[in-house]
Each structure stands twice: as structure tokens, then as C-alpha cells.
Design a protein around this motif. Structure first.
Motif, PDB file in Angstrom:
ATOM      1  N   MET A   1       7.674   4.252  -2.899  1.00 37.20           N
ATOM      2  CA  MET A   1       6.221   4.425  -3.026  1.00 37.20           C
ATOM      3  C   MET A   1       5.558   3.178  -3.599  1.00 37.20           C
ATOM      4  O   MET A   1       4.448   2.814  -3.196  1.00 37.20           O
ATOM      5  CB  MET A   1       5.909   5.648  -3.888  1.00 37.20           C
ATOM      6  CG  MET A   1       6.267   6.954  -3.202  1.00 37.20           C
ATOM      7  SD  MET A   1       6.006   8.389  -4.251  1.00 37.20           S
ATOM      8  CE  MET A   1       4.231   8.583  -4.114  1.00 37.20           C
ATOM      9  N   LEU A   2       6.229   2.507  -4.529  1.00 36.26           N
ATOM     10  CA  LEU A   2       5.668   1.277  -5.094  1.00 36.26           C
ATOM     11  C   LEU A   2       5.643   0.139  -4.079  1.00 36.26           C
ATOM     12  O   LEU A   2       4.761  -0.718  -4.118  1.00 36.26           O
ATOM     13  CB  LEU A   2       6.463   0.862  -6.341  1.00 36.26           C
ATOM     14  CG  LEU A   2       6.234   1.718  -7.578  1.00 36.26           C
ATOM     15  CD1 LEU A   2       7.205   1.319  -8.672  1.00 36.26           C
ATOM     16  CD2 LEU A   2       4.801   1.611  -8.066  1.00 36.26           C
ATOM     17  N   ARG A   3       6.577   0.138  -3.156  1.00 37.28           N
ATOM     18  CA  ARG A   3       6.641  -0.915  -2.141  1.00 37.28           C
ATOM     19  C   ARG A   3       5.756  -0.633  -0.927  1.00 37.28           C
ATOM     20  O   ARG A   3       5.548  -1.511  -0.107  1.00 37.28           O
ATOM     21  CB  ARG A   3       8.083  -1.074  -1.651  1.00 37.28           C
ATOM     22  CG  ARG A   3       8.994  -1.674  -2.671  1.00 37.28           C
ATOM     23  CD  ARG A   3      10.365  -1.909  -2.077  1.00 37.28           C
ATOM     24  NE  ARG A   3      11.316  -2.218  -3.124  1.00 37.28           N
ATOM     25  CZ  ARG A   3      12.479  -1.623  -3.283  1.00 37.28           C
ATOM     26  NH1 ARG A   3      12.874  -0.688  -2.443  1.00 37.28           N
ATOM     27  NH2 ARG A   3      13.275  -1.952  -4.268  1.00 37.28           N
ATOM     28  N   ALA A   4       5.265   0.586  -0.809  1.00 34.58           N
ATOM     29  CA  ALA A   4       4.565   1.007   0.408  1.00 34.58           C
ATOM     30  C   ALA A   4       3.296   0.208   0.689  1.00 34.58           C
ATOM     31  O   ALA A   4       2.959  -0.041   1.834  1.00 34.58           O
ATOM     32  CB  ALA A   4       4.243   2.497   0.329  1.00 34.58           C
TER      33      ALA A   4
ATOM     34  N   VAL B   1      -1.849  -3.893   5.967  1.00 36.57           N
ATOM     35  CA  VAL B   1      -1.163  -3.374   4.794  1.00 36.57           C
ATOM     36  C   VAL B   1      -1.117  -4.463   3.735  1.00 36.57           C
ATOM     37  O   VAL B   1      -0.667  -5.578   3.991  1.00 36.57           O
ATOM     38  CB  VAL B   1       0.270  -2.899   5.129  1.00 36.57           C
ATOM     39  CG1 VAL B   1       0.993  -2.461   3.865  1.00 36.57           C
ATOM     40  CG2 VAL B   1       0.232  -1.773   6.139  1.00 36.57           C
ATOM     41  N   ARG B   2      -1.640  -4.132   2.568  1.00 33.51           N
ATOM     42  CA  ARG B   2      -1.637  -5.065   1.435  1.00 33.51           C
ATOM     43  C   ARG B   2      -0.636  -4.534   0.412  1.00 33.51           C
ATOM     44  O   ARG B   2      -0.724  -3.404  -0.046  1.00 33.51           O
ATOM     45  CB  ARG B   2      -3.036  -5.149   0.815  1.00 33.51           C
ATOM     46  CG  ARG B   2      -3.133  -6.106  -0.343  1.00 33.51           C
ATOM     47  CD  ARG B   2      -4.578  -6.242  -0.824  1.00 33.51           C
ATOM     48  NE  ARG B   2      -5.230  -4.964  -1.022  1.00 33.51           N
ATOM     49  CZ  ARG B   2      -5.295  -4.322  -2.188  1.00 33.51           C
ATOM     50  NH1 ARG B   2      -4.715  -4.837  -3.254  1.00 33.51           N
ATOM     51  NH2 ARG B   2      -5.925  -3.166  -2.300  1.00 33.51           N
ATOM     52  N   ARG B   3       0.338  -5.357   0.072  1.00 29.35           N
ATOM     53  CA  ARG B   3       1.356  -4.962  -0.901  1.00 29.35           C
ATOM     54  C   ARG B   3       1.153  -5.734  -2.195  1.00 29.35           C
ATOM     55  O   ARG B   3       1.274  -6.949  -2.222  1.00 29.35           O
ATOM     56  CB  ARG B   3       2.752  -5.224  -0.340  1.00 29.35           C
ATOM     57  CG  ARG B   3       3.123  -4.277   0.752  1.00 29.35           C
ATOM     58  CD  ARG B   3       4.543  -4.493   1.241  1.00 29.35           C
ATOM     59  NE  ARG B   3       4.933  -3.452   2.160  1.00 29.35           N
ATOM     60  CZ  ARG B   3       4.643  -3.444   3.464  1.00 29.35           C
ATOM     61  NH1 ARG B   3       3.948  -4.427   3.979  1.00 29.35           N
ATOM     62  NH2 ARG B   3       5.045  -2.458   4.232  1.00 29.35           N
ATOM     63  N   GLU B   4       0.851  -4.991  -3.247  1.00 32.33           N
ATOM     64  CA  GLU B   4       0.667  -5.612  -4.557  1.00 32.33           C
ATOM     65  C   GLU B   4       2.030  -5.873  -5.191  1.00 32.33           C
ATOM     66  O   GLU B   4       2.996  -5.151  -4.932  1.00 32.33           O
ATOM     67  CB  GLU B   4      -0.142  -4.690  -5.473  1.00 32.33           C
ATOM     68  CG  GLU B   4      -1.560  -4.466  -5.003  1.00 32.33           C
ATOM     69  CD  GLU B   4      -2.413  -5.720  -5.080  1.00 32.33           C
ATOM     70  OE1 GLU B   4      -2.166  -6.572  -5.951  1.00 32.33           O
ATOM     71  OE2 GLU B   4      -3.327  -5.842  -4.257  1.00 32.33           O
TER      72      GLU B   4
ATOM     73  N   PRO C   1      -1.799   2.258  -7.104  1.00 28.33           N
ATOM     74  CA  PRO C   1      -3.213   2.617  -6.960  1.00 28.33           C
ATOM     75  C   PRO C   1      -3.597   3.767  -7.890  1.00 28.33           C
ATOM     76  O   PRO C   1      -2.885   4.770  -7.968  1.00 28.33           O
ATOM     77  CB  PRO C   1      -3.331   3.060  -5.509  1.00 28.33           C
ATOM     78  CG  PRO C   1      -2.151   2.473  -4.815  1.00 28.33           C
ATOM     79  CD  PRO C   1      -1.077   2.373  -5.850  1.00 28.33           C
ATOM     80  N   GLN C   2      -4.708   3.607  -8.598  1.00 27.80           N
ATOM     81  CA  GLN C   2      -5.177   4.674  -9.480  1.00 27.80           C
ATOM     82  C   GLN C   2      -5.581   5.859  -8.621  1.00 27.80           C
ATOM     83  O   GLN C   2      -6.214   5.709  -7.590  1.00 27.80           O
ATOM     84  CB  GLN C   2      -6.357   4.196 -10.311  1.00 27.80           C
ATOM     85  CG  GLN C   2      -6.807   5.224 -11.319  1.00 27.80           C
ATOM     86  CD  GLN C   2      -7.908   4.698 -12.211  1.00 27.80           C
ATOM     87  OE1 GLN C   2      -8.377   3.583 -12.044  1.00 27.80           O
ATOM     88  NE2 GLN C   2      -8.332   5.504 -13.154  1.00 27.80           N
ATOM     89  N   GLY C   3      -5.183   7.045  -9.049  1.00 26.61           N
ATOM     90  CA  GLY C   3      -5.494   8.241  -8.289  1.00 26.61           C
ATOM     91  C   GLY C   3      -4.424   8.596  -7.278  1.00 26.61           C
ATOM     92  O   GLY C   3      -4.476   9.644  -6.660  1.00 26.61           O
TER      93      GLY C   3
END
Length: 93
Positions: free
Chosen positions: A20-23, A31-34, A39-41
């Protein structure tokens, strides 16, 4: 992930959290990967927030810092005076 692994030992859950963190986030068709954060929420936000708030709970001293009040994945700090609240967080109280 190191902090999450301190509280969760189920390898399947850890694999799901990593995935989920890599999604990434779909934004304008791309697709932007931080590199950090979630993401909040998002569905992972409450879990990760509570992992870190647990660490904060262990070291918090209400006599020094004020009363820490937690609501699900939020927290609020209450002080002895309204003035202290306003000085630290002008929009609070």
C-alpha cells in the motif's frame, strides 16, 4: 516500516502495508509515488498514525507538555491555560 514492525508481527499484514505504501497516487492520469508518507484519509493512515502516537504516548509527560488527548488517529494537546493553547496553536481552543 521499522516502527510498524515493532507493533505488528504478522508477515502478511506487513507485506500488505508495504504494498500500500508503494502503490502511489493516481493524479492527472499518472501514478505519482512518494518516497515518504501516506495519503491523509487513506485506509492506511489510521494504522500508521496510531503506531507513531503510541511512541508519543510512552514518552509524553503531561506535567511538562500538557495533557495529550487522542481521538482515533488525531491528537490534541491541552495546557493549563487558554493563553498557552493560543500561543502554541493560534487557531486552537
Amino acid at each position: 516500516m521499522q516502527a510498524v514492525e515493532e507493533r505488528i508481527s504478522d508477515r502478511a499484514v506487513l507485506a500488505l502495508v508495504r504494498a500500500m505504501l508503494r502503490a502511489g497516487v493516481l493524479e492527472d492520469g499518472r501514478v505519482r509515488r512518494e518516497v515518504t508518507g501516506t495519503p491523509q484519509g487513506g485506509p492506511l493512515s489510521p494504522l500508521l498514525c496510531n503506531v507513531y502516537l503510541h511512541r508519543l504516548d510512552r514518552v509524553w509527560d503531561p506535567r511538562v507538555h500538557g495533557v495529550l488527548v487522542r481521538y482515533c488517529d488525531l491528537c490534541r494537546i491541552r495546557h493549563k491555560s487558554h493563553y498557552a493553547d493560543r500561543r502554541i496553536m493560534p487557531t486552537a481552543a
